[in-house]
Scaffold this active site. Structure first.
Site, mmCIF file in Angstrom:
data_model
loop_
_atom_site.group_PDB
_atom_site.id
_atom_site.type_symbol
_atom_site.label_atom_id
_atom_site.label_comp_id
_atom_site.label_asym_id
_atom_site.label_seq_id
_atom_site.Cartn_x
_atom_site.Cartn_y
_atom_site.Cartn_z
ATOM 1 N N ASP A 6 0.876 -1.172 0.000
ATOM 2 C CA ASP A 6 0.000 0.000 0.000
ATOM 3 C C ASP A 6 0.910 1.218 0.000
ATOM 4 O O ASP A 6 2.122 1.114 0.238
ATOM 5 C CB ASP A 6 -0.886 0.005 1.267
ATOM 6 N N SER A 7 0.291 2.385 -0.225
ATOM 7 C CA SER A 7 1.077 3.609 -0.171
ATOM 8 C C SER A 7 1.421 3.982 1.274
ATOM 9 O O SER A 7 2.223 4.872 1.485
ATOM 10 C CB SER A 7 0.271 4.741 -0.796
ATOM 11 N N CYS A 69 -4.127 -1.275 -2.059
ATOM 12 C CA CYS A 69 -4.264 0.173 -2.227
ATOM 13 C C CYS A 69 -5.145 0.376 -3.440
ATOM 14 O O CYS A 69 -4.802 -0.082 -4.538
ATOM 15 C CB CYS A 69 -2.880 0.777 -2.451
ATOM 16 N N GLU A 148 -3.254 9.013 8.182
ATOM 17 C CA GLU A 148 -1.810 8.807 8.392
ATOM 18 C C GLU A 148 -1.309 9.618 9.595
ATOM 19 O O GLU A 148 -0.349 9.260 10.240
ATOM 20 C CB GLU A 148 -1.006 9.184 7.133
ATOM 21 N N CYS A 180 -10.937 2.859 -0.402
ATOM 22 C CA CYS A 180 -9.567 3.203 -0.025
ATOM 23 C C CYS A 180 -9.288 2.423 1.251
ATOM 24 O O CYS A 180 -10.119 2.415 2.168
ATOM 25 C CB CYS A 180 -9.446 4.705 0.225
ATOM 26 N N THR A 181 -8.136 1.782 1.291
ATOM 27 C CA THR A 181 -7.879 0.892 2.432
ATOM 28 C C THR A 181 -7.588 1.661 3.730
ATOM 29 O O THR A 181 -7.485 1.062 4.790
ATOM 30 C CB THR A 181 -6.727 -0.077 2.116
ATOM 31 N N HIS A 182 -7.470 2.970 3.632
ATOM 32 C CA HIS A 182 -7.345 3.768 4.855
ATOM 33 C C HIS A 182 -8.708 3.966 5.538
ATOM 34 O O HIS A 182 -8.766 4.228 6.736
ATOM 35 C CB HIS A 182 -6.774 5.156 4.548
#
Ligand code: DGL
Length: 263
Positions: A6-7, A69, A148, A180-182
């Site tokens: 992922d990013s 991601c 983040e 979005c995986t966030h």
């Protein structure tokens, strides 16, 4: 090993779900914290980063790649599948299948980064699975940096979510894809703001179930991945205190994050 990238930290929600649903397979994770977010970068850049990440995971023994991601999956999965001869799975297929199965009204919302929404991939896939469905997509570029930073319950985050979700609420969707995986980290804040009756599709669980199914149908690969007795490892291209805290929160335990340089 199951290679996951992922990013940033969002893909750890996928890694955690894979750990739970696919026990016995060591994981190798790479979070490109130094270059996050991907979602506001050009397709060429995202494809280049995704290839760097895949090379890194393959060099360290991954036998299967999971693109955890959505920004990378919507832009680079096809290029990765052409370029590498290992299976490349991603978050989009499992999430769209679940949304298409669960939606009764066919009015489905999708939230994601700019790159994901701009790619139109969720619309295409959902329309193919559910002809006549109405898809309402909304880019939410501020959410990744907020996650983040670990701002998971701040007033500012709630306010921004309300702004992003209000137009979708008006469309009376019955299902919202967290593209979005966030975003699973913001589920508790998203649910009351979109309406508690709206189904939230968390791609982390769906992709883990898909990986399990995929391995079930590929016994050779399964045996090879299970035969590797290495411990799971988590690499990042940069590391900060909020990142460490988030990793611990996602896994419910301390996670050793190993910092590496990516070319
Ligand atoms: N977790 C990534 C995704 O699913 C975050 C995106 C980004 O870096 O923009 O899209």
């Amino acid at each position: 090993m199951i290679g996951i990238f992922d990013s940033g930290v969002g893909g750890m929600t996928v890694a955690r779900a894979i750990e739970q649903f696919c026990p016995g397979y060591p994981i190798i994770y790479f979070g490109d914290i130094a270059r996050t977010p991907y979602g506001s970068k050009s397709p060429e850049t995202i494809i280049g980063y995704s290839r760097n990440n895949t090379d890194f995971l393959l060099d360290r023994g991954a036998g299967l790649i999971v693109v955890a991601c959505n920004s990378a999956a919507s832009t680079a999965s096809a290029a990765l599948r052409l370029h590498y001869d290992v299976p490349v799975l991603d978050v989009i297929g499992p999430a769209t299948r679940k949304a298409a199965t669960i939606s009764k009204s066919g009015r489905i919302g999708v939230i994601g980064t700019r790159a994901t929404v701009k790619s139109g991939i969720y619309e295409q896939r959902l329309q193919a699975l559910l002809p006549g469905a109405r898809i309402f997509s909304r880019p939410c570029p501020l959410l990744v940096p907020l996650v983040e930073e670990g701002w998971l319950s701040r007033r500012e985050t709630k306010m921004i979510l309300r702004r992003y979700l209000h137009p979708l609420r008006r469309e009376q969707i019955d299902t919202l894809v967290l593209g979005c995986t966030h975003y699973p980290l913001l589920k508790q804040l998203i649910s009351p703001r979109i309406g508690r009756r709206v189904n939230l599709i968390d791609s982390s669980v769906e992709v883990a179930l898909h990986v399990r199914e995929f391995l079930h149908h590929n016994p050779e690969l399964r045996a090879r991945l299970q035969g590797n007795r290495a411990a799971s490892r988590f690499f990042v291209s940069d590391c900060t205190a909020p990142v460490r805290q988030l990793a611990a929160k996602i896994f419910g335990r301390e996670i050793l994050l190993e910092k590496v340089k990516i070319p």
